[in-house]
Design a protein around this motif. Structure first.
Motif, PDB file in Angstrom:
ATOM      1  N   ARG A  99      -6.244  -8.943  -4.172  1.00 46.97           N
ATOM      2  CA  ARG A  99      -7.187  -7.849  -4.442  1.00 46.97           C
ATOM      3  C   ARG A  99      -6.819  -6.560  -3.726  1.00 46.97           C
ATOM      4  N   TYR A 100      -5.758  -6.598  -2.937  1.00 47.47           N
ATOM      5  CA  TYR A 100      -5.350  -5.403  -2.187  1.00 47.47           C
ATOM      6  C   TYR A 100      -3.942  -4.960  -2.563  1.00 47.47           C
ATOM      7  N   VAL A 101      -3.764  -3.642  -2.565  1.00 47.09           N
ATOM      8  CA  VAL A 101      -2.437  -3.065  -2.747  1.00 47.09           C
ATOM      9  C   VAL A 101      -1.946  -2.633  -1.371  1.00 47.09           C
ATOM     10  N   ILE A 102      -0.704  -2.884  -1.083  1.00 44.62           N
ATOM     11  CA  ILE A 102      -0.111  -2.430   0.179  1.00 44.62           C
ATOM     12  C   ILE A 102       1.003  -1.444  -0.184  1.00 44.62           C
ATOM     13  N   PHE A 103       0.819  -0.204   0.230  1.00 42.52           N
ATOM     14  CA  PHE A 103       1.835   0.820  -0.023  1.00 42.52           C
ATOM     15  C   PHE A 103       2.721   0.924   1.203  1.00 42.52           C
ATOM     16  N   ARG A 104       4.031   0.943   0.991  1.00 43.83           N
ATOM     17  CA  ARG A 104       4.971   1.026   2.116  1.00 43.83           C
ATOM     18  C   ARG A 104       5.875   2.253   1.999  1.00 43.83           C
ATOM     19  N   GLY A 105       5.987   2.975   3.100  1.00 40.59           N
ATOM     20  CA  GLY A 105       6.884   4.126   3.133  1.00 40.59           C
ATOM     21  C   GLY A 105       8.241   3.724   3.693  1.00 40.59           C
ATOM     22  N   PHE A 106       9.260   4.561   3.473  1.00 41.26           N
ATOM     23  CA  PHE A 106      10.566   4.211   4.045  1.00 41.26           C
ATOM     24  C   PHE A 106      10.791   4.883   5.396  1.00 41.26           C
ATOM     25  N   ASP A 107       9.725   5.465   5.969  1.00 40.24           N
ATOM     26  CA  ASP A 107       9.859   6.065   7.297  1.00 40.24           C
ATOM     27  C   ASP A 107       9.394   5.092   8.374  1.00 40.24           C
ATOM     28  N   GLY A 108      10.274   4.214   8.743  1.00 39.18           N
ATOM     29  CA  GLY A 108      10.015   3.378   9.910  1.00 39.18           C
ATOM     30  C   GLY A 108       8.870   2.399   9.784  1.00 39.18           C
ATOM     31  N   GLY A 109       8.661   1.863   8.591  1.00 41.15           N
ATOM     32  CA  GLY A 109       7.710   0.758   8.437  1.00 41.15           C
ATOM     33  C   GLY A 109       6.258   1.141   8.274  1.00 41.15           C
ATOM     34  N   PHE A 110       5.957   2.413   8.006  1.00 38.54           N
ATOM     35  CA  PHE A 110       4.564   2.781   7.748  1.00 38.54           C
ATOM     36  C   PHE A 110       4.053   2.037   6.528  1.00 38.54           C
ATOM     37  N   PHE A 111       2.840   1.493   6.619  1.00 36.73           N
ATOM     38  CA  PHE A 111       2.207   0.952   5.424  1.00 36.73           C
ATOM     39  C   PHE A 111       0.700   1.089   5.523  1.00 36.73           C
ATOM     40  N   CYS A 112       0.044   1.035   4.373  1.00 42.16           N
ATOM     41  CA  CYS A 112      -1.411   1.090   4.348  1.00 42.16           C
ATOM     42  C   CYS A 112      -1.910   0.233   3.191  1.00 42.16           C
ATOM     43  N   THR A 113      -3.165  -0.173   3.294  1.00 43.09           N
ATOM     44  CA  THR A 113      -3.734  -1.035   2.251  1.00 43.09           C
ATOM     45  C   THR A 113      -4.898  -0.325   1.569  1.00 43.09           C
ATOM     46  N   LEU A 114      -5.094  -0.646   0.311  1.00 39.46           N
ATOM     47  CA  LEU A 114      -6.278  -0.167  -0.425  1.00 39.46           C
ATOM     48  C   LEU A 114      -6.736  -1.307  -1.321  1.00 39.46           C
TER      49      LEU A 114
END
Ligand SMILES: Nc1nc2c(c(=O)[nH]1)N[C@H]1C(S)=C(S)[C@@H](COP(=O)(O)O)O[C@H]1N2
Ligand SMILES: [Mo]
Length: 219
Positions: A99-114
């Motif tokens: 039920r959650y999306v995890i977006f990941r950036g390529f700058d040093g492991g940043f991620f967030c969930t929605l």
């Protein structure tokens, strides 16, 4: 766009901001989004495929959890809902329990969930342009999430991967609220919104704004 949400104050600039201040993002040679996590078939989406989706332009406000807001930014890109419905759903087939999306950036492991439900709102974009120009590296080139109803930390810059999963994947640990809606002041996990509001505006806001003004251009 008319009034500010609780605990926010408008600033005239749109600073580069975030948790990865010291990381110099390096744009990969192959521009693809990796789709994985709790899906039937992990896969890739080529940026060229995104270009075939309907382009949208959107005027929206941006609210950072440390209490600054920048009003009236003009983004353009594609709707995450279109990306999900036309490219991700049939190809990757996320499992129903994810039920959650995890977006990941390529700058040093940043991620967030929605929550997927929130990410599918029509104003959630994958944007590649800001105020009529290509996104700068500071603001998340080549492609970033824009989720205007959520605190800025849900608007993942330098998007590299989209995973599906559960809320047990906890973004910035104790700090990141699983949902992060601005109107409900969901600033952080565990403690109430007003607590983070006071702490963030008195301690983090002055310290971080001053530091980031020195690092506007990460190149
Ligand atoms: N990849 C990545 N995305 C990120 C961040 C980051 O450090 N790395 N910081 C978040 C935070 S806290 C904010 S407020 C916004 C800032 O976006 P801006 O730098 O374009 O102002 O990006 C969000 N997305
Ligand atoms: Mo932020």
């Amino acid at each position: 766009m008319t009034s500010l949400p609780p605990g926010q104050r408008a600033i005239g600039e749109f600073p580069r901001f975030g948790t990865q201040i010291r990381v110099r993002p390096v744009v990969p040679d192959r521009l693809v989004l990796r789709v994985g996590g709790d899906v039937e078939t992990p896969c890739e989406i080529d940026f060229a495929e995104l270009a075939a989706l309907p382009r949208v332009e959107q005027l929206s406000d941006f609210h950072c959890v440390v209490t600054w807001s920048r009003l009236g930014l003009r983004w353009s890109g594609v709707r995450f809902a279109d990306v999900f419905e036309r490219l991700i759903a049939s190809r990757a087939r996320p499992r129903a329990r994810a039920r959650y999306v995890i977006f990941r950036g390529f700058d040093g492991g940043f991620f967030c969930t929605l929550p997927l439900e929130d990410a599918l709102r029509p104003n959630v974009l994958l944007a590649d342009r800001l105020d009529g120009k290509p996104l700068t590296l500071g603001h998340g080139a080549p492609l970033r999430v824009v989720a205007p109803d959520h605190y800025g930390y849900k608007s993942c810059k330098h998007l590299a991967a989209i995973d599906f999963g559960e809320d047990s994947i906890r973004g910035v640990g104790l700090i990141q609220h699983p949902r992060g809606r601005v109107a409900a002041e969901e600033r952080g996990r565990v403690l109430p919104g007003w607590f983070y509001r006071v702490l963030n505006s008195r301690v983090l806001l002055p310290a971080l704004l001053a530091r980031f003004r020195k690092y506007q251009d990460p190149t």
